[in-house]
Enzyme design. Sequence first.
Site, PDB file in Angstrom:
ATOM      1  CB  CYS A  25       4.554  -0.353   1.525  1.00 51.68           C
ATOM      2  SG  CYS A  25       3.296  -1.484   2.597  1.00 51.68           S
ATOM      3  CG  ASP A  55       0.448  11.541 -32.160  1.00 53.71           C
ATOM      4  OD1 ASP A  55       1.288  12.205 -32.766  1.00 53.71           O
ATOM      5  OD2 ASP A  55      -0.097  10.311 -32.720  1.00 53.71           O
ATOM      6  CB  CYS A  60      -1.074   0.131   1.052  1.00 52.78           C
ATOM      7  SG  CYS A  60      -0.031   0.139   2.963  1.00 52.78           S
TER       8      CYS A  60
END
Length: 817
Positions: free
Chosen positions: A23, A485, A20
């Site tokens: 962490c 683009d 998570c």
Amino acid sequence: MSTDQRTPLVVDLAVEGMTCASCVARVEKRLQRLPGVTATVNLPLESAHVESTDPSVTPADLVAAIEAAGYSARLPQVAPAAAHDEHATAHHDGHPAADDVEHALSGHSMAEGHHMDPDEDTSAPVDARGSDLRRRLRVAAVLTVPVVVLSMVPATQFRGWQWLVTALALPVATWAAWPFHRAAVRAARHGASTMDTLVSIGIVAATGWSLWALLLGGAGEPGMTMTPTLWPRDAHMGAMPELYFEVAAVVTTFLLAGRYAEHRSRRRAGDALRALLDLGAKDVALLVTGPGGVRTEERVPVDRLRVDDEFVVRPGEKVATDGVVVSGTSALDTSLLTGEPVPVEVGPGDEVTGATINASGSLVVRATRVGADTRLAQIGRLVARAQTGKAPVQRLADRISAVFVPVVLVLAVGTLAVWLATGAGAQAAFTAAVAVLIIACPCALGLATPTALLVGTGRGAQLGILIKGPEILERTRVVDTVVLDKTGTVTQGRMALTDVLLPAGTPDSAAARAEALRLAAAVEARSEHPIAQAVVAAWAQEAGPGPEEPAAGQDGVQIGWDEVYDFAATPGRGVLGVVRTAHAGVGMGHRVLVGRPSWLAEHGVQTVALHTAFTEAEQAGATAVMVAWGGTARAVLVVRDPLKPTSRAAVDELRALGLRPLLLTGDNEGAARAVAREVGIEEVVAQVLPEDKLAWVERLQRDGRRVAMVGDGVNDAAALAAADLGLAMGTGTDVAIEAADITLVRGDLRAAAQAIALSRRTLRIIRQNLFWAFAYNVAAIPLAALGLLNPMIAGAAMALSSVLVVSNSLRLRRFAR
């Protein structure tokens, strides 16, 4: 890995065991305690990009720091960029070095000699762990249904039912919930807590109390029943305690479902780099000088190439590596790297790029860059760097848990102490404390994101929109600029004949136009050039099928068929041939030339009458060629990449969402401006390289703009990864699709606006879910602490909150825009 005193340390580490956002924060914090170290940890890629200005810091120090935080780490085993001999390209176990690079970047491999238990990381992107989660989820779901029914519906409680519930619930609370227990223990060892902590404690508390009640508290007696009541009975005065097995089972099942959905989206995080590796040529026709100076071809793996080696590229083959043309002329299809459909004409002295495709003539190329130095490899590194450089999105549920979990634990202990201090019995005190833990169990919090995501992404899939994860939704809310683009995104991405221009005053212009197109198509049919294919396709569409199959002459050739003799092609200049209508009589042929005006002039063709038309067409961004016979240019054929029919409407829809469009393309200025005018875009940046596209996205971000990028080619991949929100056209390359956050399967630009609208709606539902789930906890915890909620009712209320969250999420099924 060099630690030269003069060179700063830059390294990418594979980090294992993160589940998570907390962490991620813990690993970054531990790394940045080292002198001169800055670190960016990427949860989806399970990697840490670390830079150190202190020469005393070594890679071993970085690994040790991560292990001290409670996780495992390793250095990628990457062959040195300069080691291009055939032995350096293989790992000690015989696997190609490219595989080591790919696995290291995507975080899919283990340190040598280390075997991670499948339970150790509940959401790491490894197939084995996904299979493990799926297996646990299936078992938990099958066992939980009868547990809930028996526990919550008194009419189903037969004699001895509680023992059956125990037998069904224990495997769920232990084996199925083991990933959460392990993650909670790991966090506790390092003085931290996550959502897994509260999940584990809630499951353990509910299961432990239930076992005590069953074995020692009298709940195991035959004929015992449970009736849900709002107010606790005088349990604190000696009544039989309740069982809470259904709470443990429900929490486990729902949270496993959410974690498995998360795993599936993260599994694809490294696929962009795998797709990049697959673009390059696998082998090459290397020119080898033998005895007596005789040169022969030898087909060898591409990793055998060295700088200054010469190799042959035949029509249809990929150019093996970056180099310079030594001999031969041809047209190269560079769309894999540039995204542009117009082929590039090359000859001696021209540079070529690896992975481009030779469309026509044979080439001899001298290698100038090989291995990690090639343009394709550089683009791969750009994608990896852009992905690693993204700040991890802190999920709201995890942010809440950072404060919520410790507070709930303190409240539960405080409730137990207060009840005991006021003279209540141990069972009453423990009942209230368990009620606090049960009512606070974050089932609804855990469901808030995955259920809305599943419904939203499911609806998106029906609409041709693939959203890769919950963190993406947050980005759609803040974007204010959309970079488009041109080729394959706003335009169709293929050449098409758009006009046939005739000299002024041409009589019977319709007939003259048809004749020019017919003769040009007859000659161009012998060529594989994309412009030739556009001309042939235009004539085939205009001529249409005949009323019936033409008769054939004695020679087998259909009467009226255009035959071409003496065909010749000059790459990059034009084609010519004698066109004769079959069985039309002697002397009815024409020597037809199609090509550039300068080439026609070399063949004695007069082009003055069409010079202005040709020049204006090219200035407008089109590609133009002249068709001539009888010594005179008869028409200008205008070829361009046409707009998609929906592009104008799509740009309007993007503006309606509050986005500011910008056209960013590698095409020339004239073509870019022409397309921008047609779709109503004011900001245009043309003639940009892949590196420039990434730089432009970063420049816009530095200016304070939140950028969404829409593209379809390899050249867009790095920009798609670096943008705050990347959207790839599903008709584009795999690299662009995997680097993007959202894939538009239909290839319709209107889907970009639809995707952003759906993402924003899904995010709004998630926020509503999180608010109500958290509000439910805030309101219910005081009631539980005061002894006003039976833990059985707490479990039912928790399930009801989950139903509310799911029902709210299901509203996304009606999304239509």
